[in-house]
Design an enzyme around this catalytic site. Structure first.
Site, mmCIF file in Angstrom:
data_model
loop_
_atom_site.group_PDB
_atom_site.id
_atom_site.type_symbol
_atom_site.label_atom_id
_atom_site.label_comp_id
_atom_site.label_asym_id
_atom_site.label_seq_id
_atom_site.Cartn_x
_atom_site.Cartn_y
_atom_site.Cartn_z
ATOM 1 N N SER A 65 42.712 82.368 83.212
ATOM 2 C CA SER A 65 41.924 82.946 82.148
ATOM 3 C C SER A 65 40.471 82.505 82.074
ATOM 4 C CB SER A 65 42.668 83.106 80.843
ATOM 5 O OG SER A 65 42.222 81.703 80.194
ATOM 6 N N ASP A 66 39.449 83.187 81.646
ATOM 7 C CA ASP A 66 38.207 82.371 81.113
ATOM 8 C C ASP A 66 38.607 82.048 79.804
ATOM 9 O OD1 ASP A 66 35.915 81.549 80.948
ATOM 10 O OD2 ASP A 66 34.616 83.429 81.360
ATOM 11 N N TRP A 67 37.944 81.075 79.184
ATOM 12 C CA TRP A 67 38.021 80.102 78.333
ATOM 13 C C TRP A 67 38.150 80.984 76.788
ATOM 14 C CZ3 TRP A 67 38.909 77.974 82.559
ATOM 15 C CH2 TRP A 67 39.260 76.751 82.541
#
Ligand code: BGC
Length: 756
Positions: A314-316
């Site tokens: 995932s992105d953060w």
């Protein structure tokens, strides 16, 4: 289900602090210090969640007789694992899936902490079982260690894109991999390969291009370099992530053709041609679904169509939306901590998720770890391997190979550039970027360099006492300053954008407010160029700015991106002709912003059109100020002839390669490094097409007066378009015109290819 989630409320502003945070103890690690692997261990007893939902399995669950789904290795799993015993690895993973408890499994599916541990974004493993976990660090400008640690700040990717040299980019990838390992990391969160849809995008600097063919070639080079040293590269952000200010909520809409032909092909290419290990999902929505929830993207396209065998991270923080929706869509790892994946137990209890779903994710992550040998590698820290002479030299080489000469007028008897030291008495240096460390934004890709050679430093170093360098720091020019400018042999204005103008949202400045140069800088450029005909502007920025309001009066103009820690030397190298300028724009520079498609960074929903960049301008017959692919040298070239290996091809053989041989002559008095570009046009197509699509390019060095041939190759599949009815890429059986030349506007050579 969102109401069930005991979610950690995290204000956006806290994101910045997270990126800057680190649990490292004060003194930097000693050379080659072994990292205590146990600190990264995940055991059943260790509770890593912030959730209140209990998940009641115990270590005894490991003996529960769980039987994972049988797994049959495929050609794709073998390809991903090239060089290793892929089938044995799959069997080992099956064994582990049998042995791991559900708690261990979900522990493997999320990062360890909101902040970094010793500079690293950690996804824990289970060392006792030979599971290394992932140790991640950001790129793509260099390795984003935290101060007081230091790393090589390379030119930002958009400037590297201007090199149009994938083999040079491969060397950058190797250097970054070495620095990644030296920081104790195994995964580099790069390259960023989002299409530059509009130059106001705050992260334009992180990517390579407005064009998928050019982007794909650069990404392949970079990923090959990174992974040649056993570091995992991460293609990000998948997909259609080209706006900052609304990145956490914007719903990007586009038709399937636009998605398949403009926004995705370079991802596929980096997977197919460079075996990219992992992919990061984007924050934004695509077609109504957050990318981490988008099954079409993460499973149907990425895995089913392209055969990708690595993992999706995932992105953060705000990049994961729910557990079951994300995992069943194809997300494998939530970073940096289980803010959403803490819901896994509840989702299993309510039947939205099964352990088999977890197994699929874990198989992909373990495959990546084992195929890249992370289980067999000791993690060491070796700060002396960063900012080595070799890496700093490479950073300078990349910058000087990439700086684009846009204008070089004749003043008196000769072009103003290259400058000749023996003819100079005084060089006056001006501009907001002349004496600042202007190496890019302050977002996740920021790299702390030990020192930065500013343009002023570079010019002073070049002078070596042969001429005077006078710096005027103020942008308000008084009479004395104007007199100094008037009397100077040449004036160099280093201007453009700073990190306060553009960058990653939340952490940096976000999207640009406009494409205009700061008002006081325009005044400065006009005033200086009115006083001195030898006024040279060096423009630094993430991507295109408007130059039309002020460039007519300047003698020379260069685009220098954010040129990295050695940028000042590289600028001097180009200005003084220590290198032949060879950079070519990886984007169009429009006359005015109104010539481009609209940039909407406030709405919750935007629609992306099929034609963007040079395709948009050409379809509307709008001349750019400077065209995609454009760049001058100190010499001149003539495109003389083109021939194809065959003028016919079969649509049923998509892997067949078409090769165009282009003859180019250097008609000037200096050597050139020329980038020949091949564009494809179809007249009378049954579908809407761009007037011209870049499909290949090749770089050649040509001595003065010499003629050489450039070989430009593309696979027939690169001509494919997405057929909305058949729902797949098809190659239209028609006649294609192949046009070669020095940039997207000038393609004098033509050949035809008939596809049957
Ligand atoms: C960025 C990613 C980056 C991640 C970790 C996010 O804010 O969008 O590109 O890799 O942070 O730093």
């Amino acid at each position: 289900m969102r109401s069930l989630r005991p979610r950690l409320a995290l204000p956006l502003a806290a994101l910045g602090a997270l990126h800057g945070s680190c649990t490292r103890a004060a003194p930097p690690p000693a050379d080659a210090q072994e990292i205590n692997a146990d600190s990264a261990a995940l055991t059943d007893a260790q509770e890593i969640n912030t959730d209140a939902v209990a998940f009641t399995d115990s270590p005894s669950d490991t003996g529960r007789g769980y039987e994972p789904e049988p797994f049959a290795p495929t050609e794709a799993t073998r390809r991903y694992c090239a060089g290793r015993d892929a089938d044995a690895i799959e069997a080992r993973i099956t064994e582990l899936l049998r042995a791991l408890s559900p708690t261990q499994k979900r522990g493997l599916m999320a990062g360890a902490a909101l902040g970094r541990t010793e500079d690293i974004w950690l996804a824990r493993g289970i060392p006792a079982l030979g599971i290394a976990g992932f140790r991640m660090i950001d790129g793509p400008r260099g390795v984003a260690v935290l101060p007081p640690l230091r790393a090589t700040a390379f030119p930002t990717a958009m400037l590297r894109g201007a090199s149009w040299d994938p083999s040079l980019e491969e060397r950058v990838g190797v250097a970054m991999a070495v620095e990644t390992l030296s920081a104790g990391a195994t995964v580099l969160l790069a390259p960023t390969i989002n299409i530059l849809r509009h130059p106001r995008w705050g992260r334009a600097q992180e990517t390579y291009s407005e064009d998928t063919t050019h982007m794909g070639a650069m990404a392949v080079g970079f990923v090959r370099g990174v992974q040649s040293r056993g570091v995992l590269a991460t293609l990000k952000h998948f997909a259609a992530n080209s706006i900052e200010n609304t990145r956490h909520r914007v719903d990007v809409r586009m038709d399937q053709r636009t998605l398949r032909e403009v926004y995705l092909p370079h991802f596929r290419r980096a997977i197919h041609e460079a075996n990219a290990a992992s992919v990061m999902s984007a924050y934004n929505k695509l077609d109504g679904l957050y990318c981490d929830n988008n099954r079409q993207l993460l499973t149907e396209i990425l895995r089913d169509e392209w055969g990708f065998q690595g993992f999706v991270v995932s992105d953060w923080v705000l990049g994961t939306h729910g557990a079951a929706p994300a995992i069943t869509a194809g997300l494998d790892l939530e970073m940096p901590t289980p803010l959403e994946f803490s819901m896994i137990p509840a989702d299993i209890t309510r039947g939205a998720l099964t352990e088999r779903d977890l197994d699929r994710a874990i198989r992909r992550m373990l495959r990546s770890q084992f195929c890249f040998g992370l289980d067999a590698r000791a993690v060491t820290r070796a700060p002396e391997q960063r900012e080595t002479i070799a890496h700093l030299t490479l950073a300078r080489e990349v910058a000087r190979r990439s700086i684009v000469l846009l204008k070089n007028s004749t003043v008196g008897a000769a072009p103003v550039l290259p400058l000749e030291p023996s003819r100079l008495r005084t060089v006056v240096v001006l501009g907001r970027a002349a004496n600042v460390a202007n190496i890019g934004d302050r977002g996740s890709s920021a790299v702390p360099a030990s020192s930065v050679v500013t343009a002023l430093d570079g010019l002073r170093a070049r002078a070596e006492g042969r001429f005077d360098v006078v710096h005027i720091a103020s942008s308000a020019l008084d009479a004395a300053a104007l007199a100094t400018i008037r009397a100077a042999s040449a004036v160099v204005i280093v201007t453009g954008s700073l990190h306060t103008d553009e960058g990653e949202a939340t952490l940096g400045a976000g999207d640009r407010a406009s494409l205009s140069l700061a008002a006081e800088e325009i005044v400065l450029v006009r005033a200086a160029s009115a006083e001195n005909p030898r006024t040279i502007v060096v423009l630094e920025s993430g991507a295109a700015l408007e130059t039309a309001p002020w460039d007519a009066g300047v003698a020379a103009l260069l685009w220098a991106g954010y040129p990295g820690s050695q940028g000042g030397h590289a600028i001097a190298d180009v200005l003084f002709g220590a290198v032949e300028p060879s950079g070519r724009l990886p984007f169009s520079m429009a006359e005015r912003e109104a010539d481009l498609p609209p940039f909407d960074n406030t709405s919750d929903r935007v629609t992306y059109e099929f034609l963007q960049g040079y395709r948009h301008l050409q379809a509307r017959a709008i001349a750019p100020r400077f065209a995609f692919g454009f760049g001058l040298s100190f010499s001149s070239v003539n495109y003389e002839a083109i021939s194809l290996t065959s003028s016919t091809a079969s649509a049923s053989e998509p892997d067949n390669v078409v090769e165009a041989t282009v003859t180019v002559r250097n008609t000037g008095a200096r050597p050139v490094r020329e980038t020949a570009q091949l564009y494809v046009s179809v007249t009378g197509s049954s579908i809407t097409r761009a007037p011209r699509d870049l499909r290949a390019f090749a770089q050649v060095e040509i001595a003065p007066g010499a003629t050489t041939t450039a070989r430009l190759r593309f696979a027939l599949r690169d001509l494919a378009v997405y057929d909305e009815t058949a729902r797949r890429m098809v190659i239209e059986r028609t006649t294609y015109e192949l046009r070669a030349g020095p940039d997207s506007e000038r393609t004098p050579l033509r050949a035809t290819l008939t596809v049957r």
